[in-house]
Design a protein around this motif. Structure first.
Motif, PDB file in Angstrom:
ATOM      1  N   PRO A  23      40.866  40.264  49.536  1.00 47.40           N
ATOM      2  CA  PRO A  23      40.625  41.478  49.226  1.00 47.40           C
ATOM      3  C   PRO A  23      41.083  42.010  47.687  1.00 47.40           C
ATOM      4  O   PRO A  23      40.583  42.715  47.163  1.00 47.40           O
ATOM      5  N   LYS A  27      38.815  43.275  45.018  1.00 50.29           N
ATOM      6  CA  LYS A  27      39.048  44.596  44.100  1.00 50.29           C
ATOM      7  C   LYS A  27      39.243  44.599  42.706  1.00 50.29           C
ATOM      8  O   LYS A  27      38.960  45.394  42.023  1.00 50.29           O
ATOM      9  N   ARG A  30      36.156  43.974  41.190  1.00 52.08           N
ATOM     10  CA  ARG A  30      35.079  45.017  41.060  1.00 52.08           C
ATOM     11  C   ARG A  30      35.754  46.299  40.032  1.00 52.08           C
ATOM     12  O   ARG A  30      34.888  46.875  39.512  1.00 52.08           O
ATOM     13  N   THR A  31      37.049  46.664  40.205  1.00 52.56           N
ATOM     14  CA  THR A  31      37.277  47.778  39.549  1.00 52.56           C
ATOM     15  C   THR A  31      37.943  47.475  38.162  1.00 52.56           C
ATOM     16  O   THR A  31      38.193  48.429  37.356  1.00 52.56           O
ATOM     17  N   HIS A 102      35.700  50.113  34.262  1.00 50.94           N
ATOM     18  CA  HIS A 102      36.266  50.262  35.552  1.00 50.94           C
ATOM     19  C   HIS A 102      35.713  51.271  36.416  1.00 50.94           C
ATOM     20  O   HIS A 102      36.165  51.443  37.641  1.00 50.94           O
TER      21      HIS A 102
END
Length: 124
Positions: A23, A27, A30-31, A102
């Motif tokens: 996770p 993250k 993804r960000t 982002h």
């Protein structure tokens, strides 16, 4: 077929540790937000993993190799992500580009610290 309890435990713990890190990696990808990481910690983790490799790879191949290989690759990846995407805190008066990668188009930027700071500066 006899399964060695130590190898079974090592295999299960490897899967658990990898699952616990995924996770965080997802993250970060993804960000691109790595503000919660420090360069010092990432550097130390990478150096520690490299030195620890001398020990781990002297052992017979097994679950520990998989776990250590995963740690090597993820800490290296996170260091690369940090170097590439981490931006220093915005200085007073410095313009911020809201098009940075982002945030995705249409994202709600409320609650995002640097966007909130920017809005406060613009209102003054």
């Amino acid at each position: 077929m006899d399964i060695d309890p130590a190898v079974l435990a090592g295999s299960v713990s490897t899967v658990v540790f990898i699952g616990s890190v995924m996770p965080m990696l997802a993250k970060a990808v993804r960000t691109r937000d790595l503000a919660s990481y420090s360069l010092g910690n990432l550097l130390l983790a990478n150096v520690g993993n490299l030195v620890h490799s001398v020990y781990v790879f002297s052992l017979p191949a097994g679950p520990i190799w998989a776990l250590h290989g995963f740690h090597l690759s993820t800490t290296g990846f996170m260091l690369a992500m940090y170097v590439r995407h981490h931006t220093p805190a915005h200085r007073k008066g410095q313009e911020h580009d809201h098009r940075s990668d982002h945030h995705r188009p249409g994202d709600d930027r409320s609650g995002c610290r640097h966007h909130d700071d920017h809005r406060r500066r613009v209102r003054r």
